[in-house]
Design an enzyme around this catalytic site. Structure first.
Site, short mmCIF file in Angstrom:
data_model
loop_
_atom_site.label_atom_id
_atom_site.label_comp_id
_atom_site.label_asym_id
_atom_site.label_seq_id
_atom_site.Cartn_x
_atom_site.Cartn_y
_atom_site.Cartn_z
N HIS A 99 0.70 -1.21 0.02
CA HIS A 99 0.04 0.12 -0.07
C HIS A 99 0.92 1.27 0.05
CE1 HIS A 99 -3.23 2.89 1.16
NE2 HIS A 99 -2.10 3.55 1.98
N GLU B 266 -5.18 9.93 -0.13
CA GLU B 266 -5.50 8.53 -0.08
C GLU B 266 -6.66 8.20 -1.35
OE1 GLU B 266 -4.03 6.04 1.53
OE2 GLU B 266 -3.13 6.74 3.14
#
Length: 283
Positions: free
Chosen positions: A127, A173
Site C-alpha cells: 500500500h 489516499e
C-alpha cells in the site's frame, strides 16, 4: 501511542519511529507475493491512474519484488528531494507530520500474507510503496505533502486534527484528478486496491465532487468500505495552494461540529459524471 493493537514490530524503533528495513530479510515467498500484487494492479494503471503517478511508477522499476527503500530514495531525492524512511507501521501524528515537513515519507516494512491478498486492515509496504511513492516523484505533489506536514503542529494546537486528517484521507489516499482523458486516480488507497480502482471512476453509487477545502474538511469518510464520496482536483497546484490558506479559522469553526455524512451531496457541490468502464468491474 498504544502499540499493542498494531501489527508492526515496534521493539527496535529509533526516536523518530524509524527502523532498519532489512531488505535482505524478505523471503522468496514475500517477493513472489509482491510480484502477484504488482501484476494484478499494473494492467489497470494505463486507463485509470493519473499520468504523473504512472510515470513515477515506471521510474521506480519495482515489478520484480519488494523494493529496497534506500535505492528508491536515491531516485526520488534527485527528482523532488523526498526520501523514504522505514517504519514498523502506523506512527504518532506529530511524528508523521514531522517526516512529511522534512520531505521524508514513512513506508511500512512488513508485507501482508497471502491470505490478506484482497483485504488488509492496516497499511503494508505494498500500500505505502505502490500506492504513495510514485507520486512523490511529481514536484508539485511533493511540495503539497511537505506543506501538509507543516500544517500538523498547528492542527494539534488548535484541535483540528480531524479536519486535517480528512484532507489527507480524501486528497492523498482517495483523490481523483480531472484530465483531458477524463477522471483519473492518484489516491494511494484506491491505487492499491483493484476493486476500488475501477469502482472509484465508474460506479454510480458514489459521488464525485469538485475539490473545495472546507467541504473536504467537513466530510466524514468510510474506513472499511469503498468511499461514498470522492473529491476531484483539476490540478495538483490546487492542493498546494489550499495549504497556503490559514487553517485556524476553519478549525475554530468546524473542529467540534458534526461532519457531513459520507454520502452527502450539497446544492453547492460541483459534480462529475462517472466514467464508462474500460474493463469489467472487479470484485
Amino acid at each position: 501511542m498504544d502499540f499493542s493493537n498494531l501489527r508492526g514490530d515496534y521493539s527496535n524503533i529509533w526516536p523518530d519511529y524509524t527502523v532498519e528495513q532489512d531488505w535482505s530479510g524478505y523471503t522468496d515467498e514475500e517477493h513472489s507475493l509482491w510480484r502477484r500484487l504488482y501484476r494484478r494492479m499494473i494492467g489497470l494503471m494505463p486507463d485509470h491512474a493519473a499520468q504523473a503517478y504512472y510515470d513515477g511508477l515506471q521510474r521506480l522499476d519495482c515489478a520484480d519484488g519488494v523494493p529496497n527503500l534506500e535505492k528508491a530514495s536515491d531516485k526520488l531525492e534527485k527528482l523532488t528531494g523526498f526520501r523514504l524512511v522505514a517504519v514498523p507501521g502506523l506512527v504518532p501524528d506529530d511524528v508523521f507530520f514531522d517526516h512529511l515537513a522534512n520531505r521524508r515519507f514513512p513506508v511500512t516494512v512488513w508485507l501482508r500474507t497471502p491470505e490478506e491478498f484482497d483485504y488488509l486492515v492496516e497499511p503494508d509496504i505494498f500500500h505505502d510503496f505502490f500506492g504513495h511513492v510514485p507520486l512523490l516523484s511529481d514536484p508539485v505533489f511533493a511540495d503539497f505533502l511537505e506543506a501538509y506536514g507543516r500544517k500538523g503542529p498547528e492542527a494539534i494546537k488548535h484541535g483540528g486534527l480531524k479536519c486535517l486528517a480528512r484532507l489527507y484521507w480524501y486528497m492523498v489516499e482517495f483523490g481523483l484528478i480531472n484530465t483531458d482523458k477524463g477522471l483519473r486516480i492518484y489516491g494511494a488507497g484506491i491505487l492499491s486496491s483493484s476493486g476500488e480502482t475501477v469502482y472509484s471512476l465508474t460506479d454510480k453509487r458514489s459521488t464525485r465532487i469538485g475539490f473545495d477545502l472546507e467541504r473536504v474538511m467537513r466530510t466524514d469518510y468510510a474506513i472499511d468500505d469503498y468511499q461514498k464520496t470522492y473529491f476531484v482536483v483539476e490540478k495538483f497546484e490546487d492542493l498546494f495552494e489550499a495549504c497556503e490558506r490559514d487553517f485556524v479559522p476553519i478549525y475554530k469553526k468546524y473542529a467540534e461540529a458534526e461532519p457531513f455524512p459520507k454520502d452527502t451531496v450539497l446544492a453547492t457541490d460541483r459534480l462529475y459524471e462517472a466514467e464508462a468502464p474500460s474493463v469489467p468491474m472487479a470484485g
